[in-house]
Scaffold this motif. Structure first.
Motif, PDB file in Angstrom:
ATOM      1  N   ALA A 239     -15.154 -16.261   4.064  1.00 50.02           N
ATOM      2  CA  ALA A 239     -14.307 -16.607   5.208  1.00 50.02           C
ATOM      3  C   ALA A 239     -12.915 -17.029   4.738  1.00 50.02           C
ATOM      4  O   ALA A 239     -11.904 -16.677   5.360  1.00 50.02           O
ATOM      5  N   LEU A 240     -12.856 -17.765   3.644  1.00 47.55           N
ATOM      6  CA  LEU A 240     -11.555 -18.156   3.090  1.00 47.55           C
ATOM      7  C   LEU A 240     -10.772 -16.925   2.639  1.00 47.55           C
ATOM      8  O   LEU A 240      -9.556 -16.832   2.874  1.00 47.55           O
ATOM      9  N   ARG A 241     -11.450 -15.996   1.985  1.00 44.79           N
ATOM     10  CA  ARG A 241     -10.761 -14.771   1.558  1.00 44.79           C
ATOM     11  C   ARG A 241     -10.226 -13.999   2.758  1.00 44.79           C
ATOM     12  O   ARG A 241      -9.101 -13.478   2.733  1.00 44.79           O
ATOM     13  N   GLU A 242     -11.039 -13.932   3.817  1.00 42.73           N
ATOM     14  CA  GLU A 242     -10.593 -13.202   5.011  1.00 42.73           C
ATOM     15  C   GLU A 242      -9.370 -13.853   5.632  1.00 42.73           C
ATOM     16  O   GLU A 242      -8.426 -13.160   6.025  1.00 42.73           O
ATOM     17  N   ARG A 243      -9.358 -15.195   5.716  1.00 40.99           N
ATOM     18  CA  ARG A 243      -8.209 -15.872   6.309  1.00 40.99           C
ATOM     19  C   ARG A 243      -6.977 -15.722   5.435  1.00 40.99           C
ATOM     20  O   ARG A 243      -5.863 -15.569   5.937  1.00 40.99           O
ATOM     21  N   ALA A 262      -5.200 -33.640  -9.344  1.00 41.96           N
ATOM     22  CA  ALA A 262      -4.892 -32.263  -9.757  1.00 41.96           C
ATOM     23  C   ALA A 262      -6.080 -31.610 -10.450  1.00 41.96           C
ATOM     24  O   ALA A 262      -5.963 -30.499 -10.973  1.00 41.96           O
ATOM     25  N   ASP A 263      -7.227 -32.252 -10.441  1.00 39.76           N
ATOM     26  CA  ASP A 263      -8.394 -31.790 -11.179  1.00 39.76           C
ATOM     27  C   ASP A 263      -8.819 -30.391 -10.744  1.00 39.76           C
ATOM     28  O   ASP A 263      -8.912 -30.097  -9.546  1.00 39.76           O
ATOM     29  N   THR A 264      -9.100 -29.522 -11.754  1.00 43.79           N
ATOM     30  CA  THR A 264      -9.572 -28.163 -11.474  1.00 43.79           C
ATOM     31  C   THR A 264     -10.844 -27.838 -12.247  1.00 43.79           C
ATOM     32  O   THR A 264     -11.147 -26.666 -12.476  1.00 43.79           O
ATOM     33  N   HIS A 265     -11.604 -28.860 -12.677  1.00 48.10           N
ATOM     34  CA  HIS A 265     -12.832 -28.591 -13.414  1.00 48.10           C
ATOM     35  C   HIS A 265     -13.879 -27.960 -12.489  1.00 48.10           C
ATOM     36  O   HIS A 265     -14.071 -28.409 -11.355  1.00 48.10           O
ATOM     37  N   PRO A 266     -14.555 -26.928 -12.976  1.00 46.08           N
ATOM     38  CA  PRO A 266     -15.518 -26.225 -12.115  1.00 46.08           C
ATOM     39  C   PRO A 266     -16.852 -26.950 -12.019  1.00 46.08           C
ATOM     40  O   PRO A 266     -17.252 -27.678 -12.924  1.00 46.08           O
ATOM     41  N   ALA A 294     -13.721 -30.714  -4.478  1.00 50.06           N
ATOM     42  CA  ALA A 294     -12.300 -30.411  -4.293  1.00 50.06           C
ATOM     43  C   ALA A 294     -11.723 -29.786  -5.555  1.00 50.06           C
ATOM     44  O   ALA A 294     -10.943 -28.814  -5.488  1.00 50.06           O
ATOM     45  N   ALA A 295     -12.084 -30.321  -6.737  1.00 50.79           N
ATOM     46  CA  ALA A 295     -11.606 -29.759  -7.999  1.00 50.79           C
ATOM     47  C   ALA A 295     -12.111 -28.330  -8.177  1.00 50.79           C
ATOM     48  O   ALA A 295     -11.367 -27.420  -8.559  1.00 50.79           O
ATOM     49  N   HIS A 296     -13.392 -28.138  -7.903  1.00 47.62           N
ATOM     50  CA  HIS A 296     -13.997 -26.810  -8.006  1.00 47.62           C
ATOM     51  C   HIS A 296     -13.288 -25.814  -7.088  1.00 47.62           C
ATOM     52  O   HIS A 296     -13.009 -24.670  -7.484  1.00 47.62           O
ATOM     53  N   MET A 297     -12.948 -26.255  -5.882  1.00 49.18           N
ATOM     54  CA  MET A 297     -12.320 -25.346  -4.926  1.00 49.18           C
ATOM     55  C   MET A 297     -10.861 -25.058  -5.281  1.00 49.18           C
ATOM     56  O   MET A 297     -10.361 -23.974  -4.962  1.00 49.18           O
ATOM     57  N   LEU A 298     -10.176 -25.990  -5.929  1.00 47.91           N
ATOM     58  CA  LEU A 298      -8.828 -25.655  -6.415  1.00 47.91           C
ATOM     59  C   LEU A 298      -8.902 -24.501  -7.405  1.00 47.91           C
ATOM     60  O   LEU A 298      -8.063 -23.591  -7.392  1.00 47.91           O
ATOM     61  N   LEU A 299      -9.904 -24.545  -8.274  1.00 50.91           N
ATOM     62  CA  LEU A 299     -10.085 -23.448  -9.219  1.00 50.91           C
ATOM     63  C   LEU A 299     -10.416 -22.147  -8.488  1.00 50.91           C
ATOM     64  O   LEU A 299      -9.913 -21.068  -8.844  1.00 50.91           O
ATOM     65  N   GLN A 300     -11.242 -22.223  -7.454  1.00 50.99           N
ATOM     66  CA  GLN A 300     -11.543 -21.043  -6.644  1.00 50.99           C
ATOM     67  C   GLN A 300     -10.282 -20.492  -5.981  1.00 50.99           C
ATOM     68  O   GLN A 300     -10.067 -19.279  -5.923  1.00 50.99           O
ATOM     69  N   MET A 301      -9.432 -21.398  -5.487  1.00 50.16           N
ATOM     70  CA  MET A 301      -8.189 -20.966  -4.841  1.00 50.16           C
ATOM     71  C   MET A 301      -7.263 -20.264  -5.827  1.00 50.16           C
ATOM     72  O   MET A 301      -6.578 -19.294  -5.478  1.00 50.16           O
ATOM     73  N   ALA A 302      -7.235 -20.742  -7.064  1.00 47.36           N
ATOM     74  CA  ALA A 302      -6.412 -20.085  -8.081  1.00 47.36           C
ATOM     75  C   ALA A 302      -6.894 -18.658  -8.320  1.00 47.36           C
ATOM     76  O   ALA A 302      -6.091 -17.722  -8.445  1.00 47.36           O
TER      77      ALA A 302
END
Length: 486
Positions: A239-243, A262-266, A294-302
């Motif tokens: 759904a995030l990809r579609e939006r 700023a954490d991006t650890h998965p 939230a950190a995991h999802m920042l990495l997903q967003m990247a």
């Protein structure tokens, strides 16, 4: 009989305001600023509502334009014990607040002295004098006259929001829109020929931060607008990809992430899926679980930015809604968001290990913790081709804050690794003032380099133009639609 007092001279702004005090350096700065002052404005990190441009309605009155929506302005008066209710700031429960805009304006003018030495004073002076032609300083005695002058101005067609795009010289402006937005307002703008001038920015905080009280509601709305079942973690990601694809189609160039860290650890993917399902079912996450997700999802967003080309903006380090009573009574963004110390080097390493050398990835880092300018942010931007430094924002978009940024970050990062100025404002009429201040501060910094024979003047002028105009455009390019063949 006592002699009558002479009439006060009309209020004007000094042409060299915020430029260096030393005469020789100031002369150079004046010449540099003359080259950047007329440049178009590129406002790629803003918070003016898209509906302002779509509806194109006249602004209600001076108080509703300049005071009520601007937490920079209301914050200062609230710090002196003036209740937000008396400034017309709406209550979430619909409780009583001051509705007489003229009285709100009088309160502001009576407290004009509170803004001495603040960037708000610079912006407000610019708005009053340069935009509305006010010729007397705010005071209890002048309040009604100034109110009437501005009210008469905003009633004219040339002060409608779309007309101001031209008079302000705004070439492109972004709005900030939640992931669950259906983008219908931007569709109206596109139909009116403004689709490439007023563009959305993808802000998914509401669906990435499990601790938010509205998280489940946001997830349900995300499912509705995307047409994808979000009952599972896999469906949530799709759904995030579609939006994001819908935002790109609507003209978006960037995402915007306002996490505490700023954490991006998965996380382990199975653990992330299990946590998502448990919270969606009604469980309350612990603070540690919410931070990990939230950190995991920042990495997903990247990773998704590598797929679709949206520039990733990260501006962490603010403990939002510090005063719970104000949050309950008035909602978010009412001046009670307070900075905290922020670490970037270790926090961003997972993201930069995975995507930092990928030519498809671009990340702009912001901070309100200026202790990291030279220690962490400038070295990161000076090493990774994917990283740019965002301009000082929020508590640092002030004359001295911007000077300190230039002095501490430039020698390591270089000018080319900067984003150029972004105004980060909801106060539409303040946009020209904010960009003008940034251009003056940059002119002063560059003039000092010229005076110290570290730059030639023509180089300084070229760099000033880069910072004001070319770098913002380059930092926020249009996404390449076919990333697979890019």
């Amino acid at each position: 009989m006592s002699p009558s007092r002479p009439a006060a001279a009309p209020w004007t702004l000094h042409p060299h305001r915020a430029l260096p005090a030393e005469p020789g350096v100031r002369e150079i700065a004046v010449r540099i600023h003359e080259q950047t002052a007329p440049l178009p404005i590129v406002a790629m990190h803003g918070h003016v509502e898209a509906s302002v441009f779509a509806d194109d309605e006249p602004f209600a009155d001076p108080a509703q334009l300049l005071i009520v929506p601007d937490h920079y302005v209301t914050r200062m008066m609230a710090s002196q014990g003036i209740p937000l209710e008396s400034l017309g700031v709406p209550r979430r429960d619909g409780g009583p607040v001051e509705t007489d805009s003229r009285q709100i304006w009088r309160t502001f003018c009576e407290n004009w002295h509170l803004y001495r030495g603040t960037p708000s004073r610079f912006w407000l002076e610019h708005e009053l004098v340069e935009v509305f032609g006010v010729t007397e300083k705010p005071s209890s005695e002048s309040a009604d006259r100034i109110y009437d002058q501005i009210a008469a101005a905003v009633a004219r067609p040339e002060f409608r929001p779309r007309a101001l795009l031209d008079s302000f010289g705004i070439e492109i402006i972004s709005t900030t829109d939640p992931a669950s937005s259906d983008l219908s307002v931007h569709a109206r703008l596109a139909a009116d020929g403004l689709g490439s001038r007023v563009v959305p920015t993808f802000r998914p905080d509401g669906v990435l931060q499990l601790e938010r009280s509205t998280w489940r509601e946001e997830i349900a709305t995300l499912a509705e607008v995307s047409g994808i079942d979000t009952d599972t973690y896999a469906g949530f990601l799709e759904a995030l990809r579609e939006r994001r694809r819908a935002f790109v189609a609507a003209g978006a160039r960037a995402t915007d992430h306002g996490h505490l860290s700023a954490d991006t650890h998965p996380m382990d993917e199975a653990e992330a899926a299990a946590l998502y399902a448990r919270v969606l079912a009604g469980a309350e996450p612990t603070a540690a679980e919410a931070q990990a997700f939230a950190a995991h999802m920042l990495l997903q967003m990247a990773g998704m930015s590598c797929e679709d080309g949206l520039v990733m903006q990260i501006h962490p380090g603010v403990l939002r809604d510090h005063q719970s009573e104000i949050l309950a009574r008035h909602g978010q963004d009412k001046g009670y968001d307070i900075p905290v110390a922020t670490e970037y080097t270790r926090a961003l390493r997972p993201m930069l290990e995975r995507h930092g050398l990928d030519p498809r990835f671009r990340c702009i880092l912001f901070t309100v913790d200026e202790t990291v300018f030279s220690r962490e942010l400038a070295p990161l931007a000076g090493a990774y081709p994917s990283v740019r430094l965002g301009a000082p924002w929020w508590f640092l978009d002030s004359p001295d804050g911007m000077r300190r940024f230039r002095e501490t970050a430039t020698e390591t990062a270089g000018f080319a690794n900067m984003s150029g100025f972004v105004d980060d404002t909801r106060a539409y009429a303040s946009i020209p003032a904010r960009h003008d201040l940034a251009r003056r501060i940059d002119a002063g910094y560059l003039a000092r380099l010229v005076a110290e024979h570290r730059l030639e003047e023509d180089e300084a002028i070229e760099t000033a133009i880069d910072l004001a105009y070319r770098l913002p455009l380059a930092s926020y390019p249009e996404p390449v639609t076919d990333r697979a063949t890019a």
